[in-house]
Design a protein around this motif. Structure first.
Motif, short mmCIF file in Angstrom:
data_model
loop_
_atom_site.label_atom_id
_atom_site.label_comp_id
_atom_site.label_asym_id
_atom_site.label_seq_id
_atom_site.Cartn_x
_atom_site.Cartn_y
_atom_site.Cartn_z
N PRO A 5 71.76 19.66 41.93
CA PRO A 5 72.18 19.59 40.53
C PRO A 5 71.38 18.55 39.74
N ARG A 6 70.98 18.91 38.54
CA ARG A 6 70.34 17.94 37.63
C ARG A 6 71.14 17.95 36.34
N ILE A 7 72.08 17.00 36.28
CA ILE A 7 73.06 17.00 35.18
C ILE A 7 72.55 16.14 34.02
N ARG A 8 72.65 16.68 32.82
CA ARG A 8 72.37 15.93 31.61
C ARG A 8 73.57 16.11 30.69
N SER A 9 74.40 15.08 30.63
CA SER A 9 75.57 15.11 29.76
C SER A 9 76.47 16.31 30.11
N PHE A 10 76.70 17.24 29.18
CA PHE A 10 77.62 18.33 29.46
C PHE A 10 76.91 19.59 29.94
N CYS A 12 74.16 21.25 33.12
CA CYS A 12 73.40 21.05 34.35
C CYS A 12 72.17 21.94 34.22
N LEU A 13 71.01 21.35 34.45
CA LEU A 13 69.76 22.07 34.20
C LEU A 13 69.40 23.05 35.31
N THR A 14 70.07 22.91 36.44
CA THR A 14 69.79 23.80 37.57
C THR A 14 71.05 24.60 37.92
N ALA A 15 70.84 25.68 38.64
CA ALA A 15 71.99 26.45 39.13
C ALA A 15 71.65 26.92 40.53
N HIS A 16 72.66 26.97 41.39
CA HIS A 16 72.43 27.36 42.79
C HIS A 16 72.80 28.83 42.97
N PRO A 17 71.79 29.69 43.31
CA PRO A 17 72.09 31.12 43.39
C PRO A 17 73.18 31.46 44.40
N GLU A 18 73.09 30.84 45.57
CA GLU A 18 74.07 31.18 46.61
C GLU A 18 75.45 30.60 46.25
N GLY A 19 75.44 29.40 45.62
CA GLY A 19 76.72 28.79 45.20
C GLY A 19 77.39 29.64 44.13
N CYS A 20 76.60 30.12 43.17
CA CYS A 20 77.18 30.98 42.12
C CYS A 20 77.74 32.25 42.75
N ALA A 21 76.98 32.82 43.70
CA ALA A 21 77.45 34.06 44.35
C ALA A 21 78.75 33.80 45.10
N GLU A 22 78.82 32.66 45.77
CA GLU A 22 80.04 32.34 46.53
C GLU A 22 81.22 32.14 45.58
N ASN A 23 80.96 31.54 44.44
CA ASN A 23 82.01 31.35 43.43
C ASN A 23 82.55 32.71 42.96
#
Ligand code: NAD
Length: 391
Positions: A5-10, A12-23
């Motif tokens: 994760p690369r969070i900037r305030s509100f 996140c500049l990145t997203a995890h493909p497998e994490g999103c799929a699991e969600n």
């Protein structure tokens, strides 16, 4: 590549493909664990289908009610080694899971406010599912280009009439500070209504009706929020609240327009949850952190999927207010919940954050939006980030 994760305030500049799929899979599992939704819609168009309430609506309709779905979202694919937006990965995962379950699902990516996307959608409905019996309107956008004039309007999140100062959660630093906001100008109010009000919802319903792709008895639902007094200056009585009351006006107009089809337009007032849209509103993340603590202790906490599952499953028994709006925020607004929220609001500060609010729950939901912090996902593993949308 390994995605962190690369969070900037509100955001996140990145997203995890497998994490999103699991969600997405976990949300599907939640709906399936509750059993089949009886008498639900069977052919559903979800405008704003990739994240938050729209994604959960689509999942509840498809995996609870067995609906064929067409979804529209505005998401970024992976580009030059950068990850795609989380909504892109969610849509990919939804498509894959729908295919496995033999459910017709089609996802269109582009600007839902445009005439072109409306026409493309109508064509796809004709080519695939024929007509729709439900239209979910779940867009949250900071800007909209009016298709009639080509002019682009920007939404603002500001109070109206007077400046507003209140506690706020700096989610980067985990600090309770003060936010001060100047009142909106008349132009900013009107622009926010133009973006987040009911005009585009009306345009959609008119285009779909004119093209004869609405079933008799069609239902359309747009999502809104009211919340407690502490957020009113920035939400309900602010620029976004003006846009949301325009949804009530639009619902009446659409109801008239749908009368020959015996259709119905409804506004559903949903609970405050962590989404990309709500994280951007000043004051709201602190309110949500307090609310979560209290609702979790009371045992009636819900996220997007629990809310949307309840919308579909209990549709005929949900409470409505005097304006005919569905009140899915009924548990959030219970007096015993809101009295505690008000008490904690007064007491919360940086030192007492963990006593009066559940920042960890907020933060964990925030990370989940981008596919991080999800059980069962190996975050050290190399993952393919460039995923095409399955047909
Ligand atoms: P979100 O940011 O998670 O989702 C917004 C969706 O809109 C995404 O699918 C995105 O791709 C899509 N979108 C944005 N601009 C678009 C465009 N131009 N064309 C096509 N798609 C576009 O937001 P959310 O919080 O789920 O909000 C959805 C609705 O629910 C909003 O009306 C919001 O006000 C309402 N709501 C949210 C909350 C909350 O706490 N988050 C509470 C009550 C009601």
């Amino acid at each position: 590549m390994v995605v962190k994760p690369r969070i900037r305030s509100f955001i996140c500049l990145t997203a995890h493909p497998e994490g999103c799929a699991e969600n997405v899979r976990q949300q599907i599992q939640y709906v399936k664990s509750k059993g089949t939704i009886e008498n639900g819609p069977k052919r559903v168009l979800v405008i704003g289908c990739s994240t938050g309430y729209g994604l959960s609506s689509r999942i509840a309709a498809a995996f609870g009610s067995g609906a064929e779905t067409i979804g529209i979202a505005f998401e970024k694919p992976s580009d030059k080694g950068k990850t795609a937006s989380p909504g892109w990965y969610n849509n990919v995962a939804f498509q894959e899971e729908a295919k496995k379950a033999n459910l017709t699902a089609l996802t269109l990516n582009g600007d839902a406010f445009s005439n072109e996307m409306k026409q493309e959608t109508i064509q796809k409905i004709k080519d695939t599912i024929g007509k729709v019996d439900q239209v979910i309107y779940s867009l949250a956008s900071p800007r909209r280009t009016d298709p009639a004039t080509g002019e682009t309007f920007k939404a603002t999140l500001k109070p109206i009439g007077e400046p507003f100062e209140n506690k706020n959660l700096n989610t980067d630093k985990k600090v309770v500070d003060i936010v001060s906001l100047k009142p909106a100008t008349e132009e900013e109010i009107q622009n926010t209504i133009k973006v987040m009000g009911g005009e585009d919802w009306e345009l959609w319903m008119k285009a779909l009706a004119d093209a004869d792709v609405l079933e008799e008895g069609v239902e359309t639902i747009a999502y809104s929020y009211i919340g407690p007094e502490v957020t009113w200056p920035i939400y309900t009585n602010g620029t976004i609240g003006q846009a949301k009351s325009d949804l009530d006006r639009a619902a009446k107009a659409i109801n008239q327009q749908l009368s020959s089809l015996k259709g119905e337009a409804l506004v559903s007032i949903n609970k405050a949850v962590v989404t990309q849209a709500s994280s951007a509103i000043p004051v709201v993340p602190l309110y949500i952190s307090i609310l979560f603590k209290i609702m979790m202790a009371a045992g009636n906490h819900e996220g997007c999927i629990e809310q949307m599952d309840r919308l579909y499953r209990d549709f005929n028994n949900l409470s409505k207010d005097d304006k005919g709006r569905l009140r899915l925020d009924d548990w959030e607004m219970l007096p015993e919940i809101q009295e505690k929220v008000a008490g904690n609001w007064v007491r919360v500060n940086t030192d007492t954050l963990s006593e009066y609010a559940d920042f960890d729950a907020y933060h964990s939901d925030f990370l989940r939006l981008f596919g991080f912090g999800i059980d069962g996902v190996d975050y050290e593993a190399d993952v393919e980030v460039d995923l095409p949308m399955p047909a």
